[in-house]
Scaffold this motif. Structure first.
Motif, PDB file in Angstrom:
ATOM      1  N   THR A 252      -4.028   6.525  -2.734  1.00 45.87           N
ATOM      2  CA  THR A 252      -3.940   5.302  -1.945  1.00 45.87           C
ATOM      3  C   THR A 252      -4.475   4.126  -2.736  1.00 45.87           C
ATOM      4  O   THR A 252      -5.241   4.297  -3.691  1.00 45.87           O
ATOM      5  CB  THR A 252      -4.739   5.415  -0.631  1.00 45.87           C
ATOM      6  OG1 THR A 252      -6.135   5.496  -0.947  1.00 45.87           O
ATOM      7  CG2 THR A 252      -4.299   6.616   0.192  1.00 45.87           C
TER       8      THR A 252
ATOM      9  N   SER B  82       0.827  -1.205   0.000  1.00 48.11           N
ATOM     10  CA  SER B  82       0.000   0.000   0.000  1.00 48.11           C
ATOM     11  C   SER B  82       0.868   1.264   0.000  1.00 48.11           C
ATOM     12  O   SER B  82       0.593   2.219  -0.735  1.00 48.11           O
ATOM     13  CB  SER B  82      -0.923  -0.023   1.219  1.00 48.11           C
ATOM     14  OG  SER B  82      -1.715   1.124   1.249  1.00 48.11           O
TER      15      SER B  82
ATOM     16  N   SER C 170       0.989   3.977  -3.067  1.00 43.69           N
ATOM     17  CA  SER C 170       0.663   5.393  -2.824  1.00 43.69           C
ATOM     18  C   SER C 170       1.809   6.319  -3.218  1.00 43.69           C
ATOM     19  O   SER C 170       1.579   7.381  -3.810  1.00 43.69           O
ATOM     20  CB  SER C 170       0.331   5.623  -1.350  1.00 43.69           C
ATOM     21  OG  SER C 170      -0.792   4.893  -0.974  1.00 43.69           O
TER      22      SER C 170
END
Length: 191
Positions: free
Chosen positions: A121, A111, A115
């Motif tokens: 995100t 993640s 991002s």
């Protein structure tokens, strides 16, 4: 055309700084966007790649290696496959578990990587993909909103409608009314 992924590009000033650095390095950028650069060059030799990486690092960026670039591509492919090419999404889809299990990495790492390169995100990316699927289903008018909510794993029509309006600025009903005039759908690789 060569595509490079650069970590920490999060604003328009970053894009400008990276573009200027590429030009100063004698390269020919065709596209410079958040986290992604496309060059006219077909490839960079190892020495040029190392020098460019060092210059970008001095500016606070990081030229990602092919493994991390590939990982981002795998994440996108996994999300697109699940949202656009599955018959139904289970409303209990645990995206973090699904993605980490498929890519054999901790979800927090994936993640954060996503991002930093993509500028949004991973959760936002998933939502945007789902909204594109909602647009498609509304456009072809094969399902009502309740069926679409179930099909895409939304807990309620209200939840789907709220996300749809937040992303598109329109309610699903407004979108459906204007579909013949202005489709407002995006290609999946532009999300």
């Amino acid at each position: 055309m060569l595509e490079l992924h650069i970590k920490n590009m999060v604003c328009n000033r970053c894009i400008t700084a990276v573009r200027n650095e590429l030009l100063a390095s004698g390269l020919h950028p065709v596209v410079v966007e958040m986290g992604v650069v496309q060059l006219e060059e077909e490839e960079l030799d190892e020495e040029s790649r190392i020098k460019l990486g060092a210059r970008l690092t001095d500016l606070g960026f990081e030229l990602l290696d092919n493994n991390r670039t590939r990982m981002i591509g795998q994440i996108k492919t996994l999300v697109i496959e699940k949202v656009h090419h599955s018959d139904d999404l289970d409303d209990k889809v645990n995206w973090s578990k699904l993605i980490s299990d498929q890519l054999f990495h901790d979800y927090n790492y994936l993640s954060t990587l996503f991002s930093s390169v993509e500028g949004i995100t991973l959760e936002q990316y998933i939502i945007r993909q789902k909204i594109e699927k909602v647009k498609e289903l509304l456009f072809y008018d094969e399902f009502n909103l309740s069926e679409i909510a179930v099909k895409l794993g939304y807990s309620s029509i209200a939840h789907l409608s709220a996300q749809f309006k937040k992303i598109t600025g329109q309610t699903p009903s407004q979108f459906k009314k204007t579909r013949a005039i202005d489709m407002k759908r995006n290609s999946l690789d532009q999300i």
